[in-house]
Design a protein around this motif. Structure first.
Motif, short mmCIF file in Angstrom:
data_model
loop_
_atom_site.label_atom_id
_atom_site.label_comp_id
_atom_site.label_asym_id
_atom_site.label_seq_id
_atom_site.Cartn_x
_atom_site.Cartn_y
_atom_site.Cartn_z
N GLN A 143 0.84 -1.19 0.00
CA GLN A 143 0.00 0.00 0.00
C GLN A 143 0.88 1.24 0.00
O GLN A 143 1.97 1.26 0.57
N THR A 144 0.39 2.28 -0.65
CA THR A 144 1.05 3.57 -0.62
C THR A 144 0.07 4.63 -1.08
O THR A 144 -1.03 4.31 -1.54
N VAL A 145 0.45 5.88 -0.97
CA VAL A 145 -0.38 6.98 -1.48
C VAL A 145 0.07 7.28 -2.90
O VAL A 145 1.23 7.65 -3.14
N LEU A 146 -0.84 7.05 -3.84
CA LEU A 146 -0.56 7.33 -5.25
C LEU A 146 -1.62 8.30 -5.77
O LEU A 146 -2.82 8.02 -5.67
N PHE A 147 -1.17 9.41 -6.30
CA PHE A 147 -2.07 10.36 -6.94
C PHE A 147 -3.23 10.75 -6.00
O PHE A 147 -4.40 10.64 -6.35
N ARG A 148 -2.86 11.13 -4.78
CA ARG A 148 -3.78 11.70 -3.77
C ARG A 148 -4.67 10.66 -3.08
O ARG A 148 -5.53 11.02 -2.28
N ARG A 149 -4.48 9.37 -3.37
CA ARG A 149 -5.30 8.35 -2.72
C ARG A 149 -4.44 7.21 -2.22
O ARG A 149 -3.42 6.88 -2.83
N VAL A 150 -4.86 6.57 -1.11
CA VAL A 150 -4.19 5.36 -0.65
C VAL A 150 -4.60 4.24 -1.60
O VAL A 150 -5.79 4.00 -1.82
N THR A 165 0.49 -3.45 -10.17
CA THR A 165 -0.87 -3.20 -10.65
C THR A 165 -1.72 -2.65 -9.51
O THR A 165 -1.86 -3.30 -8.48
N THR A 166 -2.24 -1.45 -9.69
CA THR A 166 -3.14 -0.91 -8.67
C THR A 166 -4.41 -1.74 -8.66
O THR A 166 -4.85 -2.23 -9.71
N LEU A 167 -5.00 -1.90 -7.49
CA LEU A 167 -6.18 -2.76 -7.33
C LEU A 167 -7.42 -1.93 -7.02
O LEU A 167 -7.35 -0.93 -6.30
N ASN A 168 -8.53 -2.37 -7.59
CA ASN A 168 -9.82 -1.75 -7.25
C ASN A 168 -10.17 -2.11 -5.81
O ASN A 168 -9.86 -3.20 -5.33
N PHE A 169 -10.84 -1.18 -5.13
CA PHE A 169 -11.32 -1.48 -3.78
C PHE A 169 -12.55 -2.39 -3.89
O PHE A 169 -13.22 -2.44 -4.93
N ASP A 170 -12.86 -3.07 -2.81
CA ASP A 170 -13.97 -4.01 -2.81
C ASP A 170 -15.28 -3.33 -3.18
O ASP A 170 -16.09 -3.88 -3.92
N TYR A 171 -15.49 -2.09 -2.70
CA TYR A 171 -16.75 -1.40 -2.98
C TYR A 171 -16.86 -0.97 -4.45
O TYR A 171 -17.95 -0.68 -4.94
N GLU A 172 -15.73 -0.96 -5.16
CA GLU A 172 -15.74 -0.56 -6.57
C GLU A 172 -16.08 -1.72 -7.50
O GLU A 172 -16.46 -1.50 -8.65
N VAL A 173 -15.90 -2.94 -7.02
CA VAL A 173 -16.17 -4.12 -7.85
C VAL A 173 -17.62 -4.57 -7.64
O VAL A 173 -18.02 -4.92 -6.53
N ARG A 174 -18.40 -4.54 -8.68
CA ARG A 174 -19.81 -4.92 -8.58
C ARG A 174 -19.97 -6.43 -8.46
O ARG A 174 -19.17 -7.19 -9.01
N SER A 175 -21.01 -6.82 -7.80
CA SER A 175 -21.29 -8.24 -7.64
C SER A 175 -21.68 -8.85 -8.98
O SER A 175 -22.42 -8.25 -9.77
N ALA A 176 -21.17 -10.05 -9.25
CA ALA A 176 -21.50 -10.74 -10.50
C ALA A 176 -22.92 -11.27 -10.49
O ALA A 176 -23.49 -11.59 -11.54
N LYS A 177 -23.53 -11.34 -9.31
CA LYS A 177 -24.86 -11.93 -9.17
C LYS A 177 -25.89 -11.19 -10.01
O LYS A 177 -26.75 -11.79 -10.65
N GLU A 178 -25.79 -9.87 -10.05
CA GLU A 178 -26.75 -9.07 -10.82
C GLU A 178 -26.66 -9.40 -12.31
O GLU A 178 -27.67 -9.50 -13.00
#
Length: 281
Positions: A143-150, A165-178
């Motif tokens: 983890q680090t601060v990149l471009f104003r965000r952790v 590779t920067t990773l999406n946060f869990d809240y950004e990844v939509r559920s596949a169920k829908e």
């Protein structure tokens, strides 16, 4: 000419600290860029913020961010208040865990960067970490601060360096169920499954990115070139609509043909010895 680093800091794992730099691994800067013009004057247009109620332009120093809390109701946030939410950065890419390379679903992948030592004296420590990861077939989570965000980052051995590779946060990844909610459960087995495996087997290959063209970019480049040279622009030929095929019906027909062919081959094989015997007599 060496590329310009997007970020410089330190890669840290335990007591091992190595100065590193991040470089863009994938970019759209090479794409053709088009601008909006005034058809009459051919002057370039510029964007302008206007008040949605009065229609009047708003000067830059009068613009402020806001969070919508209701219909046409906003909570105003001053620039210094927004700035206070930006996390402090110590320029350290701190590794917290080493995991199997396959442990993270690729749906969490955001943007890749090349990670290289930024100081020639740090090369030995950098290579030590790279080869250790490669030998153990692991990736590192940091983890680090990149471009104003952790940001959480997945680091893997790649060629002569590392790829981060920067990773999406869990809240950004939509559920596949829908997306898959209306896909019914159908069990495919027997000859149909064997046929599917056969079809896939005939199409096995390897990924070669140079074989895939950006047809829109190529066509746009040709269009610009033709206009610059004063050549007439040829109208695009419409592709015929793809024929809609009932996949299951096609598989059944193909399975029937394969079965018939196999039966015919077996029948010929049975007759062959008898014919040979008669000929010998």
């Amino acid at each position: 000419m060496a590329p310009r680093a997007n970020w410089k800091g330190f890669l840290k794992v335990g007591e091992l600290v190595c100065p590193v730099a991040l470089y863009t691994a994938a970019s759209t800067s090479e794409r053709i860029s088009l601008h909006m013009l005034n058809r009459a004057t051919k002057h370039r247009l510029r964007r302008e913020y206007v008040d949605s109620q009065t229609g009047k332009p708003v000067e830059r120093d009068e613009q402020v961010k806001g969070y919508e809390i209701g219909a046409d109701e906003y909570l105003m946030l001053e620039p210094e208040e927004v700035a206070s939410a930006v996390p402090q950065s110590d320029k350290t890419l701190a590794i917290s865990d080493f995991i199997a390379c396959s442990d993270i679903d690729s749906v969490y992948f955001d943007k890749p960067y090349y990670l290289a030592p930024s100081d020639k004296h740090a090369t030995e420590a950098f290579v030590l970490l790279r080869e250790g990861m490669r030998a153990n077939k692991v990736a590192a989570l940091a983890q680090t601060v990149l471009f104003r965000r952790v940001r959480s980052v997945l680091i893997r051995a790649y060629d002569a360096g590392l790829i981060a590779t920067t990773l999406n946060f869990d809240y950004e990844v939509r559920s596949a169920k829908e997306a898959f909610d209306e896909v019914p459960e159908i069990r495919i087995k027997g000859e149909m499954l064997d046929l599917a495996k056969h079809i896939i087997g005939t199409k096995k290959g390897k990924f070669n990115p140079s074989e895939y063209d950006d047809r829109y970019e190529t066509a746009l480049s040709e269009l610009v070139k033709a206009k610059m040279e004063g050549r007439p622009v040829e109208a695009r030929k419409e592709r015929p609509a793809a024929k809609v095929v009932d996949l299951m019906q096609a598989l059944r027909e193909s399975a029937g043909a394969e079965k018939k062919k196999a039966s015919s081959t077996r029948a010929k094989a049975k007759k062959a010895p008898a014919a040979t015997k008669r000929k010998a007599g």
